[in-house]
Design a protein around this motif. Sequence first.
Motif, PDB file in Angstrom:
ATOM      1  N   GLY B  39     -13.225  53.885  46.004  1.00  0.00           N
ATOM      2  CA  GLY B  39     -13.532  54.701  44.716  1.00  0.00           C
ATOM      3  C   GLY B  39     -12.955  55.989  44.850  1.00  0.00           C
ATOM      4  N   CYS B  40     -12.392  56.377  45.946  1.00  0.00           N
ATOM      5  CA  CYS B  40     -11.696  57.766  46.062  1.00  0.00           C
ATOM      6  C   CYS B  40     -10.733  57.843  45.000  1.00  0.00           C
ATOM      7  CB  CYS B  40     -11.279  58.114  47.377  1.00  0.00           C
ATOM      8  SG  CYS B  40      -9.703  57.287  47.921  1.00  0.00           S
ATOM      9  N   HIS B  41     -10.355  59.118  44.677  1.00  0.00           N
ATOM     10  CA  HIS B  41      -8.959  59.471  43.689  1.00  0.00           C
ATOM     11  C   HIS B  41      -7.761  59.592  44.388  1.00  0.00           C
ATOM     12  CE1 HIS B  41      -6.902  61.328  40.415  1.00  0.00           C
ATOM     13  NE2 HIS B  41      -7.550  60.424  39.715  1.00  0.00           N
ATOM     14  N   VAL B  42      -6.875  58.963  44.146  1.00  0.00           N
ATOM     15  CA  VAL B  42      -5.330  59.099  44.780  1.00  0.00           C
ATOM     16  C   VAL B  42      -4.293  59.604  43.585  1.00  0.00           C
ATOM     17  CG1 VAL B  42      -3.644  58.002  46.115  1.00  0.00           C
ATOM     18  CG2 VAL B  42      -6.092  57.453  46.577  1.00  0.00           C
ATOM     19  N   LYS B  43      -3.586  60.472  43.931  1.00  0.00           N
ATOM     20  CA  LYS B  43      -2.936  60.727  42.708  1.00  0.00           C
ATOM     21  C   LYS B  43      -1.421  59.847  43.005  1.00  0.00           C
ATOM     22  CE  LYS B  43      -3.489  65.560  42.180  1.00  0.00           C
ATOM     23  NZ  LYS B  43      -3.652  66.710  42.778  1.00  0.00           N
ATOM     24  N   ALA B 118      -4.454  47.093  33.919  1.00  0.00           N
ATOM     25  CA  ALA B 118      -3.367  47.163  33.601  1.00  0.00           C
ATOM     26  C   ALA B 118      -3.360  46.600  32.086  1.00  0.00           C
ATOM     27  CB  ALA B 118      -2.201  46.782  34.231  1.00  0.00           C
ATOM     28  N   PRO B 119      -2.857  47.279  31.087  1.00  0.00           N
ATOM     29  CA  PRO B 119      -2.232  48.633  31.164  1.00  0.00           C
ATOM     30  C   PRO B 119      -3.249  49.532  30.903  1.00  0.00           C
ATOM     31  CG  PRO B 119      -1.901  47.492  28.672  1.00  0.00           C
ATOM     32  CD  PRO B 119      -2.603  46.508  29.711  1.00  0.00           C
ATOM     33  N   SER B 120      -4.289  49.378  30.511  1.00  0.00           N
ATOM     34  CA  SER B 120      -5.442  50.244  30.092  1.00  0.00           C
ATOM     35  C   SER B 120      -6.690  49.966  30.276  1.00  0.00           C
ATOM     36  CB  SER B 120      -5.509  50.816  28.681  1.00  0.00           C
ATOM     37  OG  SER B 120      -6.679  51.086  28.344  1.00  0.00           O
ATOM     38  N   PRO B 121      -7.724  50.459  31.142  1.00  0.00           N
ATOM     39  CA  PRO B 121      -8.890  49.836  31.697  1.00  0.00           C
ATOM     40  C   PRO B 121      -9.761  49.535  30.443  1.00  0.00           C
ATOM     41  CG  PRO B 121      -8.788  52.101  31.901  1.00  0.00           C
ATOM     42  CD  PRO B 121      -7.345  52.114  31.595  1.00  0.00           C
ATOM     43  N   SER B 122      -9.473  50.085  29.103  1.00  0.00           N
ATOM     44  CA  SER B 122     -10.272  49.445  28.061  1.00  0.00           C
ATOM     45  C   SER B 122      -9.652  48.477  27.407  1.00  0.00           C
ATOM     46  CB  SER B 122     -10.438  50.586  26.997  1.00  0.00           C
ATOM     47  OG  SER B 122      -9.449  51.210  26.890  1.00  0.00           O
ATOM     48  N   GLY B 160      -5.519  56.185  30.876  1.00  0.00           N
ATOM     49  CA  GLY B 160      -6.787  55.603  31.674  1.00  0.00           C
ATOM     50  C   GLY B 160      -6.749  55.716  32.955  1.00  0.00           C
ATOM     51  N   ILE B 161      -7.883  55.610  33.789  1.00  0.00           N
ATOM     52  CA  ILE B 161      -8.106  55.752  35.135  1.00  0.00           C
ATOM     53  C   ILE B 161      -8.054  54.037  35.704  1.00  0.00           C
ATOM     54  CG2 ILE B 161      -9.571  56.504  37.069  1.00  0.00           C
ATOM     55  CD1 ILE B 161     -10.703  58.658  35.487  1.00  0.00           C
ATOM     56  N   HIS B 162      -6.931  53.906  36.569  1.00  0.00           N
ATOM     57  CA  HIS B 162      -6.990  52.694  36.921  1.00  0.00           C
ATOM     58  C   HIS B 162      -7.611  52.228  38.453  1.00  0.00           C
ATOM     59  CE1 HIS B 162      -3.586  51.178  34.258  1.00  0.00           C
ATOM     60  NE2 HIS B 162      -4.156  52.356  33.630  1.00  0.00           N
ATOM     61  N   ARG B 163      -8.069  51.017  38.222  1.00  0.00           N
ATOM     62  CA  ARG B 163      -8.507  50.979  40.026  1.00  0.00           C
ATOM     63  C   ARG B 163      -7.464  49.951  40.546  1.00  0.00           C
ATOM     64  NH1 ARG B 163     -13.239  47.123  38.266  1.00  0.00           N
ATOM     65  NH2 ARG B 163     -11.760  46.750  36.636  1.00  0.00           N
ATOM     66  N   TYR B 164      -7.188  50.726  41.887  1.00  0.00           N
ATOM     67  CA  TYR B 164      -6.173  49.722  42.710  1.00  0.00           C
ATOM     68  C   TYR B 164      -6.841  49.119  43.806  1.00  0.00           C
ATOM     69  CZ  TYR B 164      -2.834  52.003  39.844  1.00  0.00           C
ATOM     70  OH  TYR B 164      -1.966  52.334  38.578  1.00  0.00           O
ATOM     71  N   VAL B 165      -6.887  48.017  43.843  1.00  0.00           N
ATOM     72  CA  VAL B 165      -7.394  47.224  44.795  1.00  0.00           C
ATOM     73  C   VAL B 165      -6.628  46.367  45.835  1.00  0.00           C
ATOM     74  CG1 VAL B 165      -9.258  45.062  45.088  1.00  0.00           C
ATOM     75  CG2 VAL B 165      -8.984  46.356  42.945  1.00  0.00           C
ATOM     76  N   VAL B 204     -11.538  38.871  53.366  1.00  0.00           N
ATOM     77  CA  VAL B 204     -12.166  39.497  54.656  1.00  0.00           C
ATOM     78  C   VAL B 204     -12.464  40.912  54.591  1.00  0.00           C
ATOM     79  CG1 VAL B 204     -11.710  37.624  56.091  1.00  0.00           C
ATOM     80  CG2 VAL B 204      -9.747  39.510  56.178  1.00  0.00           C
ATOM     81  N   ALA B 205     -11.711  41.823  53.798  1.00  0.00           N
ATOM     82  CA  ALA B 205     -11.894  43.093  53.530  1.00  0.00           C
ATOM     83  C   ALA B 205     -11.166  43.465  52.305  1.00  0.00           C
ATOM     84  CB  ALA B 205     -10.995  43.709  54.637  1.00  0.00           C
ATOM     85  N   VAL B 206     -11.942  44.300  51.557  1.00  0.00           N
ATOM     86  CA  VAL B 206     -11.537  44.810  50.366  1.00  0.00           C
ATOM     87  C   VAL B 206     -11.481  46.104  50.122  1.00  0.00           C
ATOM     88  CG1 VAL B 206     -11.767  44.868  48.014  1.00  0.00           C
ATOM     89  CG2 VAL B 206     -11.895  42.732  49.059  1.00  0.00           C
ATOM     90  N   VAL B 207     -10.478  46.982  49.637  1.00  0.00           N
ATOM     91  CA  VAL B 207     -10.791  48.435  49.379  1.00  0.00           C
ATOM     92  C   VAL B 207      -9.972  48.737  48.085  1.00  0.00           C
ATOM     93  CG1 VAL B 207      -9.768  50.808  50.183  1.00  0.00           C
ATOM     94  CG2 VAL B 207     -10.852  49.424  51.961  1.00  0.00           C
ATOM     95  N   TYR B 208     -10.847  49.840  47.348  1.00  0.00           N
ATOM     96  CA  TYR B 208     -10.172  49.800  45.981  1.00  0.00           C
ATOM     97  C   TYR B 208     -10.037  51.395  45.949  1.00  0.00           C
ATOM     98  CZ  TYR B 208     -14.180  51.375  43.367  1.00  0.00           C
ATOM     99  OH  TYR B 208     -15.322  51.780  42.768  1.00  0.00           O
ATOM    100  N   PHE B 209      -9.159  51.966  45.128  1.00  0.00           N
ATOM    101  CA  PHE B 209      -9.416  53.480  44.779  1.00  0.00           C
ATOM    102  C   PHE B 209      -8.857  53.598  43.362  1.00  0.00           C
ATOM    103  CE2 PHE B 209      -4.632  54.106  44.814  1.00  0.00           C
ATOM    104  CZ  PHE B 209      -4.293  53.011  45.471  1.00  0.00           C
ATOM    105  N   ASN B 210      -9.217  54.862  42.939  1.00  0.00           N
ATOM    106  CA  ASN B 210      -8.772  55.053  41.504  1.00  0.00           C
ATOM    107  C   ASN B 210      -7.491  56.049  41.496  1.00  0.00           C
ATOM    108  OD1 ASN B 210     -11.026  53.760  40.384  1.00  0.00           O
ATOM    109  ND2 ASN B 210     -12.247  55.690  41.071  1.00  0.00           N
TER     110      ASN B 210
END
Lengths: 333, 222
Positions: B39-43, B118-122, B160-165, B204-210
């Motif tokens: 959930g952290c934010h990455v540019k 993609a392309p937009s969270p909504s 929008g703000i996308h999640r990348y998993v 076995v492991a998942v990480v995601y960021f915005n």
Amino acid sequence: MEMPGGSGGAALARQGSIYSLTFDQFQTALGGAGKDFGSMNMDELLRNIWTAEESNAIAAAAPAAAQPQQQAILRQGSMTLPRTISQMTVDEVWRDLMGFCDEEPADPLPPQPQPQAQAQRQPTLGAMTLEEFLVRAGVVREDMGGQTVVVPARAQPLFPPQGNVVATTMQMGNGVVGQGAGGGMAVAAPTTPVVLNGFGKMEGDDLSSLSPVPYPFDTAMRARKGPTVEKVVERRQRRMIKNRESAARSRQRKQAYIMELEAEVAKLKENNEELQEKQVEMLQKQKNEVIERIEQQLGPKAKRFCLRRTLTGPCRAAAVYVVELRHHPVIVQ
Amino acid sequence: MSRFVDPLVVGRVIGEVVDLFVPSVAMAVSYGAKDVSNGCHVKPSMAADQPLVRISGRRNDLYTLVRTTWVHAPVAGWLPRSPRVVLLYPLVHIHAWELAADDFPLAWCLQLMTDPDAPSPSDPTMREYLHWIVMNIPGGTDATKGDVVVPYMGLQPPVGIHRYVLVLFEQKSRLVDGCASPPADRPYFNTRAFAFNHELGLPVAVVYFNSQREPSGNRRRR
């Protein structure tokens, strides 16, 4: 509920309040569409008013739409009247008004803050302004009908803070669709505070009971104004839903981030504690190891240490041993 | 253990991208100096190059087991008599065990990165958009040691703000390059289907960021 920016309100401000128009002017403004106000329901009357208002706003905002009747926006029960009035036609209300006024000529209508209101008591409905009519209808009905909402009492103290109160009451009662009306109302507030307060209070209380009322009227309006009405309504609703979803997603995001941070903090704290414990133990072990080694080394020669005088040689050796051990790097891995 | 998974559930990663699982491998992702946590934010500018994905250890429960034994052994030794050499052995022994855990014949890992918004969270019509696949990552190393199936693509969130998993799977065996058919296209990817097709099972492991598109003017800091 949010107001649709200031554009609607600003447009209306330029237009002037529709409530200042008399019935006749209003009729002509609608292009004769509101043909027979007398036999119209109060609901229909209100619809027409709002329609014209909205169309004015839109016409001002989008100069392409010249005719007011092209774009009439429906109000889905966002502003309604108490049951007693809505079912009555305009004519009946008017008659009652006149009757009421005749019965108590000396009684100035309580919530009238404007001294000129009494002078405006014209005999003909057509010459009366919408504002006047609605005020009387709304307020007078309240008195006669004995509704629970105490509109007259509230209207006067609410008169000074017009804009804010009206805006909030509008927001309270307005449904999805009433945004334009709310904006319009807010702008019209300076001239018609009493009317709007009355409506605001009424709609707040009677919204639930009157929501089914406008529906039969929709078809009539739609037949008159065309399919664009729905589109705008639909667009607004979709936009609101999207906004809600986006807000929910934003909250989720925030919550997830906070949970992650908390989990990390807990993990790091655990880690920290363990590492500190480890460190303490390590130091202890080192110390003990050194002592051990010293004991070991000095064990067999402990006796010689005591005999100082005769044994200078071994003494020196023991001292050397001690020194050596102290500087010996201890590896505990 | 659920506290490792709760951010994923709340962030709707579990549910939309993968199914509920139990994390068994520690995965550390970092874009340069910035470590990525859920959930952290990455540019997007920081994420132009592929991140460093380090996989460490086999199972988290194995680690805790090792740790507790470390703590208990010395305590038992102290009490009876003065500490002798006996105490040293357990320490060495445990260290050896930790090393063994890393060198354990770990199944190869497959790691992929997608964008479910993609392309937009909504309006995620192109869910999911595939960014990266690396397979045959030996356990205890990082993604550079694996075979790239789909090269890394930078972040380009249009709206929008996308999640990348980033999802890590354990491979049953080393996959030959040919048999792991690379997905034809980047959009319309489905992680679950991919896992099913290649018999990867649960992750076995998942990480995601915005991440969101950088506005040309101001800078936003989370």
